[in-house]
Scaffold this motif. Sequence first.
Motif, mmCIF file in Angstrom:
data_model
loop_
_atom_site.group_PDB
_atom_site.id
_atom_site.type_symbol
_atom_site.label_atom_id
_atom_site.label_comp_id
_atom_site.label_asym_id
_atom_site.label_seq_id
_atom_site.Cartn_x
_atom_site.Cartn_y
_atom_site.Cartn_z
ATOM 1 N N SER A 82 67.759 -3.111 -14.008
ATOM 2 C CA SER A 82 68.160 -2.186 -12.936
ATOM 3 C C SER A 82 69.665 -1.897 -12.949
ATOM 4 O O SER A 82 70.075 -0.810 -12.575
ATOM 5 N N THR A 129 63.130 -2.223 -22.006
ATOM 6 C CA THR A 129 63.345 -1.428 -20.805
ATOM 7 C C THR A 129 64.705 -1.798 -20.238
ATOM 8 O O THR A 129 65.197 -2.903 -20.448
ATOM 9 N N PHE A 130 65.329 -0.842 -19.561
ATOM 10 C CA PHE A 130 66.652 -1.112 -18.995
ATOM 11 C C PHE A 130 66.511 -1.957 -17.733
ATOM 12 O O PHE A 130 65.668 -1.671 -16.893
ATOM 13 N N ILE A 179 57.543 4.654 -11.544
ATOM 14 C CA ILE A 179 58.953 4.508 -11.921
ATOM 15 C C ILE A 179 59.668 3.850 -10.737
ATOM 16 O O ILE A 179 59.513 4.295 -9.604
ATOM 17 N N TYR A 233 64.971 3.617 -7.959
ATOM 18 C CA TYR A 233 66.380 3.207 -7.921
ATOM 19 C C TYR A 233 67.239 4.179 -7.137
ATOM 20 O O TYR A 233 68.309 3.847 -6.659
ATOM 21 N N THR A 234 66.805 5.422 -7.064
ATOM 22 C CA THR A 234 67.648 6.418 -6.404
ATOM 23 C C THR A 234 67.715 6.140 -4.912
ATOM 24 O O THR A 234 66.685 6.002 -4.258
ATOM 25 N N THR A 289 63.480 9.202 -10.289
ATOM 26 C CA THR A 289 63.583 7.859 -9.718
ATOM 27 C C THR A 289 63.598 7.915 -8.199
ATOM 28 O O THR A 289 63.528 6.894 -7.535
ATOM 29 N N LEU A 299 63.252 5.156 -20.028
ATOM 30 C CA LEU A 299 64.198 4.037 -20.155
ATOM 31 C C LEU A 299 64.026 3.005 -19.049
ATOM 32 O O LEU A 299 64.195 1.813 -19.273
ATOM 33 N N MET A 300 63.689 3.450 -17.851
ATOM 34 C CA MET A 300 63.702 2.543 -16.712
ATOM 35 C C MET A 300 62.338 1.936 -16.372
ATOM 36 O O MET A 300 62.248 0.991 -15.598
ATOM 37 N N PHE A 348 70.917 1.335 -14.571
ATOM 38 C CA PHE A 348 70.418 2.619 -14.085
ATOM 39 C C PHE A 348 71.452 3.735 -14.300
ATOM 40 O O PHE A 348 71.132 4.837 -14.752
ATOM 41 N N VAL A 403 65.123 9.263 -18.367
ATOM 42 C CA VAL A 403 65.367 8.172 -17.423
ATOM 43 C C VAL A 403 64.072 7.415 -17.140
ATOM 44 O O VAL A 403 64.054 6.184 -17.103
ATOM 45 N N ALA A 436 71.368 4.843 -17.764
ATOM 46 C CA ALA A 436 70.177 5.657 -18.029
ATOM 47 C C ALA A 436 70.398 7.090 -17.551
ATOM 48 O O ALA A 436 70.057 8.051 -18.248
#
Lengths: 353, 297, 259
Positions: free
Chosen positions: A106, A103-104, A170, A173-174, A243, A79-80, A109, A76, A112
Amino acid sequence: MDNKIKRDLVLTCLLFILLMLGTWLAQLYLNSYLVRILNTACIYVVVAVGYNLINGITGQFSLGPNGFMAMGGYTVAILMLPLAQKEQVYFIEPLIYPFSAFTFPSYLFGLALFLGGVVAALAALLIGFPTLRLRGDYLAIATFGFGEIILVFANNLIPLTNGALGIKGIPGYTNLWWTVGLAFLTVFLVKSLVNSSFGRAFKAIRENEVAAEAMGINLFRHKLLAFVISGFCAGVGGGLFVTLIGTVSPSLFTFTMTFNLLIIIVLGGLGSITGSTITAVIFAFLQEILREVEAPHTIGSWSLPGIPGMRMVVFSALLVVLMIFYRRGLFGNKELSWQLVIDWVSRSKNGKA
Amino acid sequence: MTWVTFFQQLMNGVSLGSLYALLAIGYTLVYGILGLINFAHGDVFMLGAYFAFFMIAIFMLPWWLGVIVGIVLCAIVGMTIERVAYRPLRDAPRISALITAVGVSFFIENLGLVTVGARPKGFPRPDLMKNVYILAGARIHGVTLWVPIISLAILAVLLFIVYRTKMGMAMRAVAKDMEATRLMGVNVDRVILLTFALGSALAGAGGVMWACKYPQINPLMGVFPGWKAFTAAVVGGIGNVVGAMIGGFIIGVAEIMIAAFFPSLTGYRDAFVFGILIFFLLIKPSGIMGETLKEKV
Amino acid sequence: MEKHRERVLSLENLTIIFGGLVAVNDFSLELYAGDLVGLIGPNGAGKTTVFNMICGQYRPTQGRINFKGREIAGLSPDRITALGIARTFQNIRLFGNLSVLENVLVSFHVSLNQSFLSSMFSLPSYLAEEKRMREKGMQLLDTLGLAHLSQEEAQSLPYGQQRRLEIARALATHPSLLLLDEPAAGMNPQETRELMSFIQRVQDDFDLTILLIEHDMKVVMGICERVAVMDFGVKITEGSPEEIRNNPKVIEAYLGAED
């Protein structure tokens, strides 16, 4: 029978709505410290429920969660991580192609996280294949080795992992929506599986392998299934974790992580998914409380030096004592079900009346 | 690679392998009897080094006496672990005993971290281990030469105990059939306790020699050697004493040789052993000397 | 007259050696549809080992096992069960912490037509099949007189009921051949009599061929049409109960070993 299934479904939906409402309120009113503990608690739920599936339900001793979380976490993270950040972080050796080129965004997510789970599940497949065909505890020793080896790779595979320095920056996002939502989903899905014919096959293997095989259960295939699902959960949990805290490095996923999860599933009852769910939340808070114990304190003129590391001494002693005197844990191998809740509520009502 | 460096590396491998062999015996003895992976065994190995360190550096005992006291203390720790943590769970589901073993292991490691700290300590080495010998043109360190010699002597004594004494016979009988041995009037609990004492003493001796080889000791030093030694026991055929020795040498030599032939992969040394484990589980899970384990139906 | 019926199982020259010890030596036996055959012999004669070879727990060193025209020696136990052979165990091996009903439902798993995903997501197709399985399980328990215990934990049942549940669980795999390993062990005379009629009823109801290991001569003589006798891994004779009763070799084998 049909009515009960419908009733349980309605109650589960209600619980979900309630949880989402709670999440909304928590986002609004709780301070960031409490929110972080809640996030950690939900991540523990995701991983512990999967871990209990292989250890408690199927009875195969795995020591792998830290390794699988690391796989998911690194996947993750890579990727992020934004492209600019990638160039900055990988200054010793550049990140290898193709990861250096994209890169991914958002909104991917979720994808990912799913891929983090898939990578961990593939690793579980590779370890499970040679070990789960055999009788005995080879899974334990192979997964323990795997957990350590994956850190060796994390330290040395610098073009992919950036070595001991790890990956910083990173994007966070979480949040509670993700963690609460995924914790709920994991519990719901794994519990459905455990209550199904597949779950009965897993439990039959735990209870008596010889008899399970004689009743037509393919031992290898079912052990592998439970193990791979468990790896998937750990991978997703690892992705959520990195994340949440924004960095990943080999020291994040040491054996201590697996040990914490072991405490959670033993305390909740090996074989009880709902038990693990409850103790995962308790554990996240307990960990914070014991962090206080480790810090130095002054009481009046009397100063107590902090003892860093005391927490793990307490936890490991606790695990041994639990196994000797309280092996069932809180729930044994029973599940908390809506029926039980309803019975309990109506009983306590009658008691009061 | 010249012949001389090859010889040097081979000696290194044998030296390392002999330590794995010492440690693997303890795993295989306990697994043979209780069917339990004694995760704490690698930590007893660590304790051996620390006990000897304290005896020599703090209590100022002569080196040899400090080491002997250290080994005796390890045997006592081993017996205590069996008596306190494993015996109450002997009839419990397998997984309970395994979890307990992990708990004991983690307890010892963390207690070590809290009491003596994570910072490595310098282990005092006798001159014998520091000398450099010239053997067939190769420079061989004292440790590299003496560790396998002492280990082989200890292993010979062990084989004598297991195959030529009454206690050894009792140990093998308990491993074969615990209930039947009990019915024959053997005190099974005592045999198991002595097995732990014996295995732990070997681990202690291994720990001391490891500390001579790598004289920086820390509370986590037993984790990797422990895991590799268990792998050695699996490779040799779990439950088989001779197999554990052979497995130990195989792992030790392979680890050194792969690192010597592929220097760029040195960082992955620990991963080789994992590869060997998976390879054996795929190709010959019963190990070199083992019989196929088949549950009685 | 036997030969009109379909041959269900044929064991040809089965031999198995454990580390130099010949546990079963050159053992042959044939079973025809509807047979109820007893396998007797002193302790350690190798009877259970024969069962273990038929069911795939052990692979014979030599010899052939033919089940309905198919060679099955060396197949894994779960595949053999799927082909239609079920067994019970001498030392009861129930799933102790599961309920009586769940013990039976485990046996239905092999014929489940759903993927794990459909059960995880509780898809209607899975729920429908789960419901069917539970109904079928209850029906089976009802036939065998265990329905009132369906929610009890298997390990909490009295001994006789546990033996009965072992048979129920085996029947749930839809076998055409049932192997019973000492079903009357540890039962009192009253329970044993009930068990005998139970076995006969089950054979008729489920259209089974049965091979039975038993120590209790009353059971063997009472319900078996044919009896094979083993001693030291070898079949010493085979015949009707009367023939066996009067065979001097059988008497010698038993007098030498027990009673």
